[in-house]
Enzyme design. Structure first.
Site, PDB file in Angstrom:
ATOM      1  CB  THR A 141     150.709  42.100  45.519  1.00 23.18           C
ATOM      2  OG1 THR A 141     151.461  41.579  46.624  1.00 23.18           O
ATOM      3  CG2 THR A 141     149.275  42.342  45.966  1.00 23.18           C
ATOM      4  CB  SER A 142     147.121  42.747  42.525  1.00 29.86           C
ATOM      5  OG  SER A 142     146.016  43.115  41.753  1.00 29.86           O
ATOM      6  CB  SER A 143     149.053  44.405  38.332  1.00 35.76           C
ATOM      7  OG  SER A 143     149.611  44.564  37.054  1.00 35.76           O
ATOM      8  CB  ALA A 145     149.987  38.142  41.623  1.00 40.47           C
ATOM      9  CG  HIS A 282     142.310  41.827  44.566  1.00 41.28           C
ATOM     10  ND1 HIS A 282     142.828  40.709  43.966  1.00 41.28           N
ATOM     11  CD2 HIS A 282     142.960  42.874  44.019  1.00 41.28           C
ATOM     12  CE1 HIS A 282     143.733  41.079  43.083  1.00 41.28           C
ATOM     13  NE2 HIS A 282     143.850  42.382  43.101  1.00 41.28           N
TER      14      HIS A 282
END
Ligand SMILES: *[C@@H]1O[C@H](CO)[C@@H](O)[C@H](O)[C@H]1NC(C)=O
Length: 382
Positions: A141-143, A145, A282
């Site tokens: 997820t996010s970083s 990802a 986000h």
């Protein structure tokens, strides 16, 4: 898997996140000396009963979280109980706990950065726990990802499939001064726009000489993401279309309201899918059922076996032709109902129709109009 019965996925979803109901607990691991140069934390969840040759999911957390937090906030441990796999939760060693996706070391195969340490954890699982080397998956997820795309680029030989929740293309968050764990506003705001060929070159430069297959990948992103702007989805998809030799401008299938209402799944070929989540910011919530299908634990849409992509970046795939020379395993339903993209070049509802660097359709299907969300992203909306 032996020794216990599969639970219906619906009840799995209900139990997801109920850590107290798990059969086992989170444990810490230690990599052999010299294999963890950046001191990445190593947590894992191994159910009381695992398959004889268990699969592994490496689940990579977002900034401010940790391996422990991601264990608690995601459904993978509960799913591991049901399907008998092991989950590895690496934990960022950096202040603020983002991942290093910017330094030369982490952007290089065996370069000694965070990506190297995480890859070593997967290898450790194979060597120490008798994990199935053909079923090692990665998600984040996010970083995390961003790290997932980067791991797919730097260690393509390890992962059988990947799913990416709200990240950026591998090599987009680079630091021009070699900074470790650096923020990159240009990339975050969706202003890094490259061609599929350029992105494929970025991937190949991370692991020069590699000629093996690359990793089937699903990329999720929300249209209301103001942390990592939506155009990053285009760049991620261009990157992997470039690597696999798919035509980014001619997806083979666009599925509205899939897998959820307001989500649009665009399929570029067996190994590359983008899922745009309308109105979602986000980050896009983890889709446990979709992940279990993509990773092949549940029938109905498994990633294809790895094939192709190694160094071939010039061939393109026609919009109505068979999408792969390999045995296509997405699912019988999708491969028999492949449709052409809209004629006259009109994007589907929620599809992109303009913005700086956009080279796809500028029209929209009937009932929708092209609306400017920001200078980098216009979208077909009703
Ligand atoms: C940010 O990343 C882009 C590539 O996406 C790169 O060209 C640029 O130099 C980076 N910015 C900094 C400050 O390092």
């Amino acid at each position: 898997m032996a020794g216990f019965t599969r639970t219906l996925l619906s009840s799995v979803a209900l139990c997801a996140g109920l850590v107290s109901a798990l059969t086992s607990t989170l444990q810490t691991g230690t990599l052999p000396s010299g294999q963890n140069p950046t001191n990445v934390g190593f947590y894992y969840y191994k159910p009381t009963t695992v398959a004889a040759k268990p699969a592994v999911i490496v689940a990579v957390h977002e900034c401010t979280a940790s391996g422990t937090v991601y264990f608690q906030s995601t459904p993978y441990a509960g799913l591991a109980d049901t399907y008998g796999f092991i989950v590895i939760y690496p934990s960022s060693p950096h202040s603020g706990t983002c991942w290093d996706v910017s330094s030369k070391a982490t952007l290089t195969h065996n370069g000694g950065g965070d990506s190297n340490a995480i890859a070593n954890m997967a290898t450790y699982a194979i060597n120490t726990w008798n994990a199935d080397a053909s079923r090692i998956f990665v998600t984040g997820t996010s970083s995390g990802a961003m790290m997932t795309n980067l791991l797919a680029a730097t260690y393509p030989e390890i992962w059988a499939a990947a799913s990416v929740y709200s990240g950026v293309a591998a090599g987009c968050f680079v630091s021009s001064t070699g900074g470790v764990d650096a923020w990159n506003s240009t990339c975050a705001e969706g202003q890094t726009v490259d061609t599929p060929q350029q992105w494929a070159n970025v991937v190949h430069a991370m692991y020069p000489g590699y000629t093996g297959p690359y990793v089937p990948i699903q990329e999720y992103h929300g249209t209301a993401d103001t942390t990592l702007y939506p155009p990053n989805l285009n760049e991620e998809l261009k990157q992997w279309c470039g690597v696999f030799g798919y035509n980014y401008n001619a997806p083979t299938q666009v599925l509205q309201n899939t897998p959820n209402s307001g989500y649009t799944k665009t399929i570029y070929g067996p190994a590359v899918q983008g899922i745009l989540a309308q109105g979602v910011g986000h980050t896009v919530p983890i889709q446990p059922t979709q992940d279990m299908m993509w990773f092949g634990f549940v029938a109905g849409g498994a990633a294809p076996a790895k094939s192709g992509g190694g160094g071939s970046t010039t061939s393109s795939v026609g919009s109505t032709t068979s999408v792969s020379s390999s045995s296509s395993i997405i699912s019988t339903t999708t491969t028999t109902s492949v449709v052409a993209p809209p004629t006259g070049c009109q994007s589907a509802e929620y599809g992109q129709c303009g913005g700086i660097g956009w080279t796809g359709c500028n029209g929209c299907v009937s009932g929708t109009t092209c609306q400017v969300l920001n200078s980098y992203y216009s979208q077909c909306l009703a």
